[in-house]
Structures are given as C-alpha cells and as structure tokens.
Design an enzyme around this catalytic site. Structure first.
Site, PDB file in Angstrom:
ATOM      1  N   SER A 121       0.813  -1.207   0.000  1.00 24.12           N
ATOM      2  CA  SER A 121       0.000   0.000   0.000  1.00 24.12           C
ATOM      3  C   SER A 121       0.848   1.259   0.000  1.00 24.12           C
ATOM      4  CB  SER A 121      -0.932   0.006   1.225  1.00 24.12           C
ATOM      5  OG  SER A 121      -0.208  -0.213   2.415  1.00 24.12           O
ATOM      6  N   HIS A 142      -2.365  -3.341  -5.433  1.00 24.94           N
ATOM      7  CA  HIS A 142      -2.846  -2.942  -4.114  1.00 24.94           C
ATOM      8  C   HIS A 142      -4.321  -3.291  -3.986  1.00 24.94           C
ATOM      9  CE1 HIS A 142      -3.767   0.455  -1.033  1.00 24.94           C
ATOM     10  NE2 HIS A 142      -3.643  -0.722  -0.449  1.00 24.94           N
ATOM     11  N   GLU A 154      -5.533  -1.261  -7.181  1.00 27.29           N
ATOM     12  CA  GLU A 154      -4.605  -0.329  -7.819  1.00 27.29           C
ATOM     13  C   GLU A 154      -3.498  -1.139  -8.493  1.00 27.29           C
ATOM     14  OE1 GLU A 154      -4.404   3.812  -5.427  1.00 27.29           O
ATOM     15  OE2 GLU A 154      -3.674   2.107  -4.284  1.00 27.29           O
ATOM     16  N   ASN A 192      -4.236   6.031  -1.068  1.00 30.44           N
ATOM     17  CA  ASN A 192      -3.638   6.400   0.214  1.00 30.44           C
ATOM     18  C   ASN A 192      -3.064   7.810   0.215  1.00 30.44           C
ATOM     19  OD1 ASN A 192      -4.244   4.223   1.855  1.00 30.44           O
ATOM     20  ND2 ASN A 192      -2.505   3.032   1.127  1.00 30.44           N
TER      21      ASN A 192
END
Length: 286
Positions: A121, A142, A154, A192
């Site tokens: 991540s 991800h 992702e 994130n």
C-alpha cells in the site's frame, strides 16, 4: 499468452486469504504458501470460515463453496509455487520482508514469463523490482480490505515494468471480478495519497482533545455520507499498517501531513492495533 490459470499467493492473513478466496471463487487454481505449518492451518481455517460465511449469508451456494475449496491448496514451502504463472505476495507491509520473499520467488518460480506482484500500500515498486532478476515482470497490485467485498485494485507499474506485464495484470484483475485503476509508482499511489492525511487528521483531533472518536466518526458518516468514519476505518485497516504506510509516505515526501501523530505511535507500541488486537480507538469482542 494463455490466460492465468495457476495463481500463487504468499501469506494467508487477512489480505492473502481474501485474494486466494476471490481467485478460487472465480475458477482459478490457487496455491497458498505460508511460513510454517501452524500458519498454513490458521490460513486454511480462515479461508474455510469465510467461504462458510458466504454460504450462510446467501452470497454463494454450497456447491460453489465446495468447488472453491477444491481449487485451493496450501504449503509452507515456497518451492511449491514453482509451477505458478502469476504469484502475489501479501506478507507484512515491511520492505525487508517483502524483498526477501520476492527474491526467493524469483529463484523458485520456473516459468521465465511468470509475473511477480507485490500487494503493497505504500512501498515504491521499483525498489522491490530491482532486487529481482525479472524487473520487467514485477508489478504492484494494491488490494483493499476486505478483499472479497472491495472492488478496487490499484495496478502500479514500476519504471522497469513492461507493458505486457501491465496488460496481463489488468487481465487478472478483471478475471477476479475486480476493477483496476492504474497509479504512478509513488508512495501512497492514488487512494492512500488522499486517504492517509485525512485519517491522520482525525487522530490529531483526538490527540488534541478537539473531539471524541465517536463524534468524529458520526460526523463524517452523517455529515459527509461516508460509510465508515476515519477512526473506525483505522481500526479496520490496523493501526500498525496505517503507521507503516504513513512512515513510508513521509520518508518519500517529507510532508508534515504524512507524519504519524504521537498518539498513533503510542497506540501501536501498546499493541492497540484495532480490530485484529481487540482494541484500538474502540474495543471489540472476539
């Protein structure tokens, strides 16, 4: 190339077991590797319980569950992944641990065209890719927790990743019934980079005494239509994981908004990691 039909997953915690379950439910032969026989059995129980829960909730039938279980095999020896066409590591969010696993996979996976994916991540993908002998075939994937529910993956190519690897990875995402977005190889990627400063801001509000956790969460749920407030979300993610992500982002960008607050560090040091430890910003039974 032929579609991926033999998938390997390294790690059978929350993320690894979720990835393995979704793949098995979508008709892929999945072999899961864990570090020890005890970890293998714990992972097997976690997967079986999740599939049983799917039957109980009416999300899949008993025959579908049994077919998924038949597609799953387990090992505590990475060399048993030698015949895999695509391997996803889902071990702890730690650069050294991930590097060791990917180097080992690079040696044992026999197919020279096989792809190695890292479920990270926050760690820059290129830092992991260049430690292997197949940097063109290493890519970031991800997944989001819980994997059987969340639809997003992702896809993060490194500077070294080939377009063929990107194409095959997106094909795997589609085969798993997920949707892909492509992100640049920068710490935090897309989600994130936006989410972590928001979560850390909520921690700072608690730390400063500006608001209580429940009021912060209810405010965002009722006022912004978020399905879950930031502190409950932190407890679900795991406070240790959130701290690791924030530290990686701060290391790359040196932006104060990415720095883990002192309260977060103290809670992690105390073992108050959220749902998985039974206590975080809230307490949990079982």
């Amino acid at each position: 190339m032929d579609p991926v039909s033999r998938l390997g997953v390294v790690g059978c915690g929350l993320m690894g077991s979720g990835i393995a379950e979704v793949a098995a439910r979508h008709g892929i032969d999945v072999r899961v590797a864990e570090a020890t026989p005890d970890a293998v059995e714990a992972g097997r129980r976690r997967l079986t319980a999740s599939l049983d829960e799917g039957v109980r909730r009416g999300k899949l039938g008993e025959e579908q569950r049994d077919q998924a279980l038949a597609r799953l095999s387990f090992s505590h020896d990475l060399s048993d992944l030698a015949d895999r066409q695509f391997v996803i590591e889902a071990v702890a969010e730690n650069r050294d641990i991930k590097t060791d696993v990917l180097r080992a996979l690079d040696k044992v996976v026999e197919d020279p065209a096989a792809i190695l994916a890292t479920n990270t991540s926050s760690i820059p993908i290129v830092d992991l890719a260049v430690t292997t002998e197949r940097p063109t075939q290493l890519i970031g994937m991800h997944f989001f927790n819980p994997v059987p529910v969340q639809q997003l993956v992702e896809v993060i190519p490194a500077l070294t990743t080939s377009q063929e690897t990107v194409r095959r990875t997106r094909d795997v995402v589609q085969r798993l019934g997920k949707q892909a977005i492509q992100a640049t190889d920068r710490s935090g990627f897309v989600v994130n980079a936006l989410l972590v400063p928001y979560l850390l801001s909520a921690v700072r509000m608690v730390e400063s005494g500006s608001a209580r956790p429940d009021d912060i969460d209810r405010g965002m749920e009722l006022g912004c239509a978020h399905p879950m407030g930031p502190l409950r979300l932190l407890d679900l993610i795991g406070l240790d994981t959130a701290q690791a992500v924030a530290e990686s982002m701060y290391e790359e960008f040196k932006e104060p908004l990415y720095a883990p607050p002192a309260l977060l560090r103290r809670m992690v040091a105390a073992g108050h990691l959220g749902r998985k430890s039974g206590r975080g910003f809230y307490t949990y039974d079982g």
